[in-house]
Motif scaffolding. Structure first.
Motif, PDB file in Angstrom:
ATOM      1  N   VAL A   1       0.839  -1.205   0.000  1.00  0.00           N
ATOM      2  CA  VAL A   1       0.000   0.000   0.000  1.00  0.00           C
ATOM      3  C   VAL A   1       0.876   1.260   0.000  1.00  0.00           C
ATOM      4  N   LEU A   2       1.941   1.266   0.783  1.00  0.00           N
ATOM      5  CA  LEU A   2       2.832   2.426   0.786  1.00  0.00           C
ATOM      6  C   LEU A   2       3.497   2.614  -0.571  1.00  0.00           C
ATOM      7  N   ARG A   3       3.901   1.523  -1.206  1.00  0.00           N
ATOM      8  CA  ARG A   3       4.522   1.633  -2.532  1.00  0.00           C
ATOM      9  C   ARG A   3       3.531   2.184  -3.549  1.00  0.00           C
ATOM     10  N   LEU A   4       2.308   1.663  -3.537  1.00  0.00           N
ATOM     11  CA  LEU A   4       1.296   2.145  -4.475  1.00  0.00           C
ATOM     12  C   LEU A   4       0.958   3.613  -4.222  1.00  0.00           C
ATOM     13  N   THR A   5       0.914   3.993  -2.962  1.00  0.00           N
ATOM     14  CA  THR A   5       0.659   5.392  -2.631  1.00  0.00           C
ATOM     15  C   THR A   5       1.790   6.280  -3.137  1.00  0.00           C
ATOM     16  N   HIS A   6       3.023   5.824  -2.978  1.00  0.00           N
ATOM     17  CA  HIS A   6       4.162   6.587  -3.480  1.00  0.00           C
ATOM     18  C   HIS A   6       4.114   6.713  -5.003  1.00  0.00           C
ATOM     19  N   LEU A   7       3.796   5.617  -5.699  1.00  0.00           N
ATOM     20  CA  LEU A   7       3.709   5.667  -7.158  1.00  0.00           C
ATOM     21  C   LEU A   7       2.590   6.598  -7.621  1.00  0.00           C
ATOM     22  N   ARG A   8       1.475   6.568  -6.919  1.00  0.00           N
ATOM     23  CA  ARG A   8       0.361   7.448  -7.272  1.00  0.00           C
ATOM     24  C   ARG A   8       0.750   8.909  -7.080  1.00  0.00           C
ATOM     25  N   HIS A   9       1.442   9.192  -5.983  1.00  0.00           N
ATOM     26  CA  HIS A   9       1.883  10.557  -5.719  1.00  0.00           C
ATOM     27  C   HIS A   9       2.888  11.016  -6.780  1.00  0.00           C
ATOM     28  N   ALA A  10       3.818  10.130  -7.139  1.00  0.00           N
ATOM     29  CA  ALA A  10       4.807  10.485  -8.164  1.00  0.00           C
ATOM     30  C   ALA A  10       4.134  10.723  -9.514  1.00  0.00           C
ATOM     31  N   ALA A  11       3.144   9.917  -9.848  1.00  0.00           N
ATOM     32  CA  ALA A  11       2.421  10.115 -11.104  1.00  0.00           C
ATOM     33  C   ALA A  11       1.656  11.431 -11.092  1.00  0.00           C
ATOM     34  N   ARG A  12       1.087  11.786  -9.955  1.00  0.00           N
ATOM     35  CA  ARG A  12       0.357  13.048  -9.849  1.00  0.00           C
ATOM     36  C   ARG A  12       1.306  14.235  -9.999  1.00  0.00           C
ATOM     37  N   ILE A  13       2.478  14.166  -9.371  1.00  0.00           N
ATOM     38  CA  ILE A  13       3.469  15.237  -9.493  1.00  0.00           C
ATOM     39  C   ILE A  13       3.924  15.361 -10.944  1.00  0.00           C
ATOM     40  N   HIS A  14       4.155  14.225 -11.600  1.00  0.00           N
ATOM     41  CA  HIS A  14       4.575  14.231 -12.998  1.00  0.00           C
ATOM     42  C   HIS A  14       3.490  14.855 -13.881  1.00  0.00           C
ATOM     43  N   ALA A  15       2.236  14.473 -13.653  1.00  0.00           N
ATOM     44  CA  ALA A  15       1.139  15.015 -14.450  1.00  0.00           C
ATOM     45  C   ALA A  15       0.990  16.516 -14.224  1.00  0.00           C
ATOM     46  N   GLN A  16       1.146  16.967 -12.985  1.00  0.00           N
ATOM     47  CA  GLN A  16       1.054  18.404 -12.713  1.00  0.00           C
ATOM     48  C   GLN A  16       2.172  19.162 -13.415  1.00  0.00           C
ATOM     49  N   GLY A  17       3.372  18.600 -13.397  1.00  0.00           N
ATOM     50  CA  GLY A  17       4.481  19.241 -14.093  1.00  0.00           C
ATOM     51  C   GLY A  17       4.251  19.297 -15.592  1.00  0.00           C
ATOM     52  N   HIS A  18       3.710  18.218 -16.144  1.00  0.00           N
ATOM     53  CA  HIS A  18       3.403  18.172 -17.575  1.00  0.00           C
ATOM     54  C   HIS A  18       2.343  19.210 -17.936  1.00  0.00           C
ATOM     55  N   HIS A  19       1.290  19.296 -17.133  1.00  0.00           N
ATOM     56  CA  HIS A  19       0.235  20.274 -17.397  1.00  0.00           C
ATOM     57  C   HIS A  19       0.752  21.704 -17.245  1.00  0.00           C
ATOM     58  N   ARG A  20       1.599  21.925 -16.255  1.00  0.00           N
ATOM     59  CA  ARG A  20       2.169  23.246 -16.047  1.00  0.00           C
ATOM     60  C   ARG A  20       3.059  23.639 -17.225  1.00  0.00           C
ATOM     61  N   ALA A  21       3.838  22.660 -17.748  1.00  0.00           N
ATOM     62  CA  ALA A  21       4.707  22.939 -18.886  1.00  0.00           C
ATOM     63  C   ALA A  21       3.897  23.274 -20.137  1.00  0.00           C
ATOM     64  N   ARG A  22       2.732  22.675 -20.278  1.00  0.00           N
ATOM     65  CA  ARG A  22       1.881  22.990 -21.433  1.00  0.00           C
ATOM     66  C   ARG A  22       1.128  24.291 -21.235  1.00  0.00           C
ATOM     67  N   LEU A  23       0.823  24.634 -19.993  1.00  0.00           N
ATOM     68  CA  LEU A  23       0.017  25.815 -19.711  1.00  0.00           C
ATOM     69  C   LEU A  23       0.845  27.102 -19.759  1.00  0.00           C
TER      70      LEU A  23
ATOM     71  N   LEU B   1       1.093  28.826 -23.170  1.00  0.00           N
ATOM     72  CA  LEU B   1      -0.193  29.388 -23.537  1.00  0.00           C
ATOM     73  C   LEU B   1      -0.478  30.687 -22.787  1.00  0.00           C
ATOM     74  N   GLN B   2      -0.118  30.712 -21.507  1.00  0.00           N
ATOM     75  CA  GLN B   2      -0.303  31.928 -20.740  1.00  0.00           C
ATOM     76  C   GLN B   2       0.640  33.023 -21.217  1.00  0.00           C
ATOM     77  N   ALA B   3       1.846  32.649 -21.633  1.00  0.00           N
ATOM     78  CA  ALA B   3       2.799  33.632 -22.151  1.00  0.00           C
ATOM     79  C   ALA B   3       2.269  34.239 -23.449  1.00  0.00           C
ATOM     80  N   LEU B   4       1.645  33.426 -24.304  1.00  0.00           N
ATOM     81  CA  LEU B   4       1.052  33.933 -25.541  1.00  0.00           C
ATOM     82  C   LEU B   4      -0.097  34.885 -25.256  1.00  0.00           C
ATOM     83  N   GLU B   5      -0.884  34.542 -24.234  1.00  0.00           N
ATOM     84  CA  GLU B   5      -2.028  35.374 -23.895  1.00  0.00           C
ATOM     85  C   GLU B   5      -1.569  36.722 -23.357  1.00  0.00           C
ATOM     86  N   ARG B   6      -0.501  36.753 -22.568  1.00  0.00           N
ATOM     87  CA  ARG B   6       0.017  37.995 -21.999  1.00  0.00           C
ATOM     88  C   ARG B   6       0.738  38.831 -23.047  1.00  0.00           C
ATOM     89  N   GLY B   7       1.425  38.154 -23.964  1.00  0.00           N
ATOM     90  CA  GLY B   7       2.269  38.901 -24.902  1.00  0.00           C
ATOM     91  C   GLY B   7       1.576  39.177 -26.150  1.00  0.00           C
TER      92      GLY B   7
END
Length: 136
Positions: free
Chosen positions: A105-127, A130-136
């Motif tokens: 359970v601890l391993r699965l929780t760690h993997l889930r957390h790592a996947a969530r951090i990775h997904a947030q970083g990916h979404h932030r990199a894509r966003l 787009l925000q820079a284009l909107e501002r500029g």
């Protein structure tokens, strides 16, 4: 003589150190304790209104099962002369299994957390572009 107020003070009829768990008061304490633990565990998880009651029901079922079967086993083993040694042999595999499940359970929780951090970083990199284009 007045009845002891604490369940642990109610000794078995043979004078052993195991409390008399066959009394209704002791069984009620096990049931109430398991139910309070189930409520605590259900509330400790993220609160989603539509999933709270099924989650509480599952926790309640599992903990009542473990509590009452464990109490019955303790009573049954308390009646045997070598009950304590047998209880130790029965508990060792259960403790190892519990440790194994906890590790998984601890391993699965760690993997889930790592996947969530990775997904947030990916979404932030894509966003950000787009925000820079909107501002500029």
């Amino acid at each position: 003589m007045a009845e002891p107020a604490i369940i642990a003070d109610q000794r078995a009829p043979d004078g052993g150190f195991v409390p008399d768990l066959c009394q209704p008061r002791a069984v009620l304490a096990v049931v109430v304790g398991a139910q309070l633990l189930a409520l605590l565990l259900a509330l400790a998880q993220p609160l989603e209104a539509d999933r709270f009651w099924p989650r509480l029901g599952l926790w309640s079922l599992a903990l009542q099962w473990v509590g009452l079967i464990g109490t019955a086993a303790a009573v049954w083993l308390g009646l045997l002369p070598a009950g304590a040694a047998l209880l130790g042999w029965l508990m060792a595999p259960n403790l190892m299994l519990t440790a194994l499940v906890a590790a998984v359970v601890l391993r699965l929780t760690h993997l889930r957390h790592a996947a969530r951090i990775h997904a947030q970083g990916h979404h932030r990199a894509r966003l950000e572009p787009l925000q820079a284009l909107e501002r500029g």
